[in-house]
Design a protein around this motif. Sequence first.
Motif, PDB file in Angstrom:
ATOM      1  N   ASP A 209       0.980  -1.414   0.064  1.00 57.15           N
ATOM      2  CA  ASP A 209       0.152   0.357  -0.175  1.00 57.15           C
ATOM      3  C   ASP A 209       0.908   1.655   0.161  1.00 57.15           C
ATOM      4  O   ASP A 209       0.518   2.226  -0.163  1.00 57.15           O
ATOM      5  CB  ASP A 209      -1.127   0.101   1.076  1.00 57.15           C
ATOM      6  N   ALA A 210       1.762   1.455  -0.390  1.00 58.27           N
ATOM      7  CA  ALA A 210       2.883   2.503  -0.179  1.00 58.27           C
ATOM      8  C   ALA A 210       2.693   3.154  -1.404  1.00 58.27           C
ATOM      9  O   ALA A 210       2.245   2.882  -2.547  1.00 58.27           O
ATOM     10  CB  ALA A 210       3.959   2.193  -0.302  1.00 58.27           C
ATOM     11  N   LEU A 211       2.726   4.910  -1.202  1.00 55.34           N
ATOM     12  CA  LEU A 211       2.601   5.379  -2.324  1.00 55.34           C
ATOM     13  C   LEU A 211       4.120   6.311  -2.034  1.00 55.34           C
ATOM     14  O   LEU A 211       4.289   7.093  -0.949  1.00 55.34           O
ATOM     15  CB  LEU A 211       1.125   6.131  -1.679  1.00 55.34           C
ATOM     16  N   GLU A 212       3.823   7.438  -3.510  1.00 59.60           N
ATOM     17  CA  GLU A 212       4.730   8.235  -3.302  1.00 59.60           C
ATOM     18  C   GLU A 212       4.673   9.588  -3.620  1.00 59.60           C
ATOM     19  O   GLU A 212       3.363   9.095  -5.011  1.00 59.60           O
ATOM     20  CB  GLU A 212       5.637   7.477  -4.414  1.00 59.60           C
ATOM     21  N   VAL A 213       4.633  10.795  -2.800  1.00 55.83           N
ATOM     22  CA  VAL A 213       3.832  11.772  -3.672  1.00 55.83           C
ATOM     23  C   VAL A 213       5.060  12.998  -3.175  1.00 55.83           C
ATOM     24  O   VAL A 213       5.883  13.027  -3.351  1.00 55.83           O
ATOM     25  CB  VAL A 213       2.754  12.584  -2.057  1.00 55.83           C
ATOM     26  N   ALA A 214       4.705  14.010  -3.729  1.00 53.57           N
ATOM     27  CA  ALA A 214       5.128  15.430  -3.972  1.00 53.57           C
ATOM     28  C   ALA A 214       5.715  16.245  -3.017  1.00 53.57           C
ATOM     29  O   ALA A 214       6.989  16.659  -3.243  1.00 53.57           O
ATOM     30  CB  ALA A 214       5.135  15.953  -4.928  1.00 53.57           C
ATOM     31  N   SER A 215       5.469  15.631  -1.595  1.00 52.15           N
ATOM     32  CA  SER A 215       5.537  16.354  -1.011  1.00 52.15           C
ATOM     33  C   SER A 215       5.027  16.292   1.012  1.00 52.15           C
ATOM     34  O   SER A 215       4.449  15.090   0.932  1.00 52.15           O
ATOM     35  CB  SER A 215       5.274  18.142  -0.937  1.00 52.15           C
ATOM     36  N   SER A 216       6.363  16.780   1.362  1.00 53.93           N
ATOM     37  CA  SER A 216       5.149  16.086   2.545  1.00 53.93           C
ATOM     38  C   SER A 216       4.420  16.505   3.196  1.00 53.93           C
ATOM     39  O   SER A 216       3.242  16.141   4.155  1.00 53.93           O
ATOM     40  CB  SER A 216       6.629  16.555   4.195  1.00 53.93           C
ATOM     41  N   ALA A 217       4.112  18.336   2.668  1.00 52.88           N
ATOM     42  CA  ALA A 217       2.453  18.384   2.894  1.00 52.88           C
ATOM     43  C   ALA A 217       1.114  17.293   1.773  1.00 52.88           C
ATOM     44  O   ALA A 217       0.308  17.461   2.782  1.00 52.88           O
ATOM     45  CB  ALA A 217       2.019  20.023   2.013  1.00 52.88           C
ATOM     46  N   GLN A 224      -4.749  13.811   6.714  1.00 50.69           N
ATOM     47  CA  GLN A 224      -6.200  14.224   7.114  1.00 50.69           C
ATOM     48  C   GLN A 224      -7.435  13.869   6.420  1.00 50.69           C
ATOM     49  O   GLN A 224      -8.309  14.312   6.452  1.00 50.69           O
ATOM     50  CB  GLN A 224      -6.234  15.751   6.897  1.00 50.69           C
ATOM     51  N   GLY A 225      -7.498  12.305   5.379  1.00 48.41           N
ATOM     52  CA  GLY A 225      -8.504  12.153   4.544  1.00 48.41           C
ATOM     53  C   GLY A 225      -8.617  12.869   3.566  1.00 48.41           C
ATOM     54  O   GLY A 225      -9.363  12.454   2.691  1.00 48.41           O
ATOM     55  N   GLY A 226      -8.008  13.346   2.784  1.00 48.36           N
ATOM     56  CA  GLY A 226      -7.777  14.673   1.444  1.00 48.36           C
ATOM     57  C   GLY A 226      -6.926  13.620   0.555  1.00 48.36           C
ATOM     58  O   GLY A 226      -7.021  12.014   0.339  1.00 48.36           O
ATOM     59  N   SER A 227      -7.345  14.032  -0.340  1.00 48.35           N
ATOM     60  CA  SER A 227      -6.549  13.597  -2.069  1.00 48.35           C
ATOM     61  C   SER A 227      -5.760  13.880  -2.937  1.00 48.35           C
ATOM     62  O   SER A 227      -5.951  15.494  -2.916  1.00 48.35           O
ATOM     63  CB  SER A 227      -8.033  13.313  -3.063  1.00 48.35           C
ATOM     64  N   VAL A 228      -4.542  13.688  -3.023  1.00 48.69           N
ATOM     65  CA  VAL A 228      -3.684  14.436  -3.460  1.00 48.69           C
ATOM     66  C   VAL A 228      -3.028  13.409  -4.574  1.00 48.69           C
ATOM     67  O   VAL A 228      -3.321  12.357  -4.552  1.00 48.69           O
ATOM     68  CB  VAL A 228      -2.026  14.512  -2.633  1.00 48.69           C
TER      69      VAL A 228
END
Length: 297
Positions: A209-217, A224-228
Motif C-alpha cells: 500500500d506504499a505511495l509516493e507523493v511530491a511533498s510532506s504537505a 487528514q483524509g484528503g486526496s492528492v
Amino acid sequence: MLVTALLLPFAATAQQRADAAYTPRIEHPAYAAGAGPVVTIDEAHDNFHTLAGKYAPFGALLTADGYRVRASTAPFSAEALSEVGVLVIANARSPTAGASAFSAAEIAALRDWVSAGGSLLLISDHAPFGTAASRLGEAFGVNMGLGYVAARGGGGVTSQILFRGRQLGEHPILAGRDPAERVRSVRSFTGQSLSVPPGATALLSLPPDALEVASSADIRALAQGGSVPARSAAGRAQAIALPFGKGRVVVSGEAAMFTEQIVPGIGRVGLLSEDDQQFALNVLHWLSRITRAGGGQ
C-alpha cells in the motif's frame, strides 16, 4: 487519521541535530581499533549529512567497529578514490535545482571504480535529494522515485515505515555474520522509493500500500483524509544491494536510519530504533567484504 514523524529536510534543517549523547556499544567489533578499511564520507557536494555534522553518530559507530573514517572534499576521480575502501555519499545537493550533484566525469569515475572492485554506499533521501543523485543511481541501474513515501499503518498514514518479516530480503546484510547479528526489523524515517534492478536484492521492500507523493504537505493531506496526486510504490524498495562488476553497491532511499538525531517535537530518531544500528553495521560489513557476497556475486 494520524501522520507520524515527518523529517522535513529544509524546514527542520536548523533544528535537526546529531544526538551528542549517542554512544555505540559493539560487543564484537569487526576490526581492531583503527585497523579496518578506510571509509570515506563525501563532503564535496554540499552534502546535508557530513561527518562533523548530522552523520557524526554514524562516524562514531564505524570508528567503534574498527574502521578508519575520513571526510573528503575532493571531486570523484580515479586518483581521489584510489585509497578509499568504502565510499559513503549521503544526501548530496546540487547548486542548481533539478540538476545532478555530480558531473558526468565524476559519475564515470565512480562507475569505473566500483566495477573494478570498489564499494559504494549511496544514500539519497526524499525530495529534493533524489533529483541530485538520480543520474548517479541510473549509472548503476537504479531508478529513484524522487518524492516522499508513505504507507498506512496503525490506523493512519505514516512516513515512518517499519520493515520486518517478508519486507526484509534474503541477503548476508540481513543475516549478519552470526545469529546475533541477524536484522529482524528496521525503521525508516521518511524517504523515497527505489527500483530493484536485475541482479539486485531488495533489502527493505516497501509494503503493497506504499505511495509516493511530491511533498510532506501531501502526506499530511492524506493523513487528514484528503486526496492528492500519488503513485503506487508497490514492488519498489527503500534499500537495495547489488554486485556491480567486481564491486558492491548499497543504495538507500532514506538517510536518518544510518545516524542518530534529535528532532524537536519528535525526539530521537535513527540508529537506536529497532535493529537500525545492526543494519548499518551489516551494510558496512558486506561492503568491506567480511561477509559473503550474496546477490549473485
